[in-house]
Structure formats: structure tokens, C-alpha cells
Design an enzyme around this catalytic site. Structure first.
Site, short mmCIF file in Angstrom:
data_model
loop_
_atom_site.label_atom_id
_atom_site.label_comp_id
_atom_site.label_asym_id
_atom_site.label_seq_id
_atom_site.Cartn_x
_atom_site.Cartn_y
_atom_site.Cartn_z
CB CYS A 192 -0.88 0.02 1.24
SG CYS A 192 -2.09 -1.29 1.31
CB CYS A 218 0.14 -7.31 5.75
SG CYS A 218 0.27 -8.67 4.59
S1 SF4 Z 1 -1.61 -0.64 7.34
FE1 SF4 Z 1 -1.76 -2.44 5.95
S2 SF4 Z 1 -3.75 -2.29 4.89
FE2 SF4 Z 1 -3.36 -0.32 5.91
S3 SF4 Z 1 -2.47 0.96 4.30
FE3 SF4 Z 1 -0.73 0.01 5.39
S4 SF4 Z 1 -0.27 -1.96 4.36
FE4 SF4 Z 1 -2.28 -1.22 3.63
#
Ligand code: SF4
EC number: 1.8.4.10
Length: 236
Positions: free
Chosen positions: A206, A232
């Protein structure tokens, strides 16, 4: 779906995974995926972050039209969405996009903006872990692009293992590959890759949680940089 696939219990699948993990350790990535195709048929899918389409390409050779599952967290770089669309357009695969229950705006309203900065574990749980759990329900086995050389946390990744959390066979056909092996395959087969890989990113997630890597850093150093978080929750 065959009758055999329908009848498998969790214990059957676990035993299958453990035996295949031992027997396929020295098999090639394509051999591993051919085994998966023969064993699970349409109860098998590939998950892809659209960093590249290497595993999707390999799997399409073993099982043309294979399901390729992509998690659209709502936070992806435009280049990642473009890679997904290109994969869907040109490869012999069936791209399935999973989305979280709430949009980013709805999540902001409920938890406050930029949850990824304040509680990335919760953000990943809501936007990645839960949607994948729901999206994988119909499958007995899923394949990933995990590689042992990516980080210490991935160093013991089996080529076929048991995903206890989801009760599924988890296949990592390129677990033993190096970055060089990936590059060679990409070049030889003209495989689609995310343009960000040519722009200093070694691992693409992300946008708010991914930065370019510096010289000498491992491939995943740009993910949740500055935090103790390294995964994640999809692979833990
Ligand atoms: S915390 Fe996880 S789901 Fe949220 S933006 Fe970052 S990588 Fe993506």
C-alpha cells in the site's frame, strides 16, 4: 470440482500439505504448480500483490484460466492497479479483486483518518486479512509469491505447507528462488511487472506504508519502514 476434492477433510488436507512439502522440496516451481493443478483443480488459486505476475504466469502454464486473487485495499499505487488490469487483459488467468467491507472513507469515519499510521495492524486486519479470509473460503489451496531470500521472517518458507489459520494448503512455488531467478523468468517470458520496481521500489504494498529501498537493504525494508512491523498478517 471432483468428488475427491469435495470429500477432503481438514486432516486430509493437512496430511497432503505435509507430505507434499517433503516430496516437492526439490521440484521446480512449474512442477509444484502442476501438482497443485492436478490435486486441487478449480479449488486452487494464486494470490498476487501485483508486484509482478511471475507466479500467476507460472500457474497459468499449469492451469490455464487459473483464479488470481488480488486484494484491493483502497490504498494501492495507481501503478499496482494498472498492473492488475494489464494482467487481466493479456494473461490466461481469471483475476478476482477482493475489497474490504468498508471503503477508506468509511474506515476514516469509524476509526479516524490515517489508521495505517496509528494502528497498522488493525488497518491490515480490516483491509487485508479479513477480506482474504473471506475470499479464500471456496478454495482448498492457495499459492503465494513468498521467497526465502526476501527477509529473515520468510527464510523457512516451505514450498508446500499448512496454513493453520485458514485450514488450507499454502503453496510457495518460488520459495527457493533468488531475485535474479525472478528477473531471469521475467525476461525470458516477458512477464508483466509493476513499473514501481523500475523506480527504486523492491517490494510493493500500500502506498502509505511503502517506500523505496536504500542500497544494501533487504527487499522488504521499504515496507512499514521505521516500525517493527514486517508482515501484514496474511502470512503469519
Ligand atoms: S496498514 Fe496495511 S492495509 Fe493499511 S495501508 Fe498500510 S499496508 Fe495497507
Amino acid at each position: 470440482m471432483t468428488a475427491v476434492q469435495e470429500e477432503r477433510t481438514t486432516d486430509d488436507l493437512r496430511a497432503l500439505a505435509e507430505r507434499a512439502g517433503r516430496e516437492l522440496e526439490d521440484a521446480s516451481a512449474l512442477e509444484i504448480l502442476r501438482w497443485a493443478a492436478e490435486t486441487f483443480g478449480d479449488r486452487f488459486c494464486v494470490t498476487s500483490s501485483m508486484e509482478d505476475a511471475v507466479v500467476a504466469h507460472l500457474a497459468s502454464r499449469a492451469l490455464p484460466g487459473v483464479d488470481v486473487v488480488f486484494l484491493d485495499t483502497g490504498y494501492h499505487f495507481p501503478e499496482t492497479i494498472g498492473t492488475r488490469d494489464a494482467v487481466a487483459a493479456v494473461m490466461d488467468v481469471n483475476v478476482i479483486t477482493l475489497t474490504p467491507r468498508r471503503t477508506v472513507a468509511e474506515q476514516d469515519a469509524e476509526h479516524g483518518p490515517r489508521l495505517h499510521d496509528r494502528d497498522p495492524d488493525l488497518c491490515c486486519a480490516l483491509r487485508k486479512v479479513k477480506p482474504l479470509e473471506e475470499g479464500l473460503k471456496g478454495y482448498q489451496a492457495w499459492a503465494t509469491g513468498l521467497r526465502r531470500d526476501e527477509s529473515e521472517t520468510r527464510a523457512n518458507t516451505p514450498v508446500v505447507g499448512w496454513d493453520e489459520k485458514r485450514g488450507k494448503v499454502k503453496i510457495s512455488p518460488i520459495a527457493k528462488w533468488s531475485q535474479e531467478d525472478v528477473q531471469t523468468y521475467v525476461t525470458e517470458h516477458g512477464v508483466l511487472t509493476n513499473p514501481l520496481l523500475m523506480d527504486g521500489y523492491a517490494s510493493v504494498g500500500c502506498a502509505p506504508c511503502t517506500r523505496r529501498v536504500l542500497e544494501g537493504e533487504d527487499a522488504r525494508a521499504g515496507r512499514w519502514a521505521g516500525r517493527s512491523k514486517t508482515e501484514c498478517g496474511l502470512h503469519g
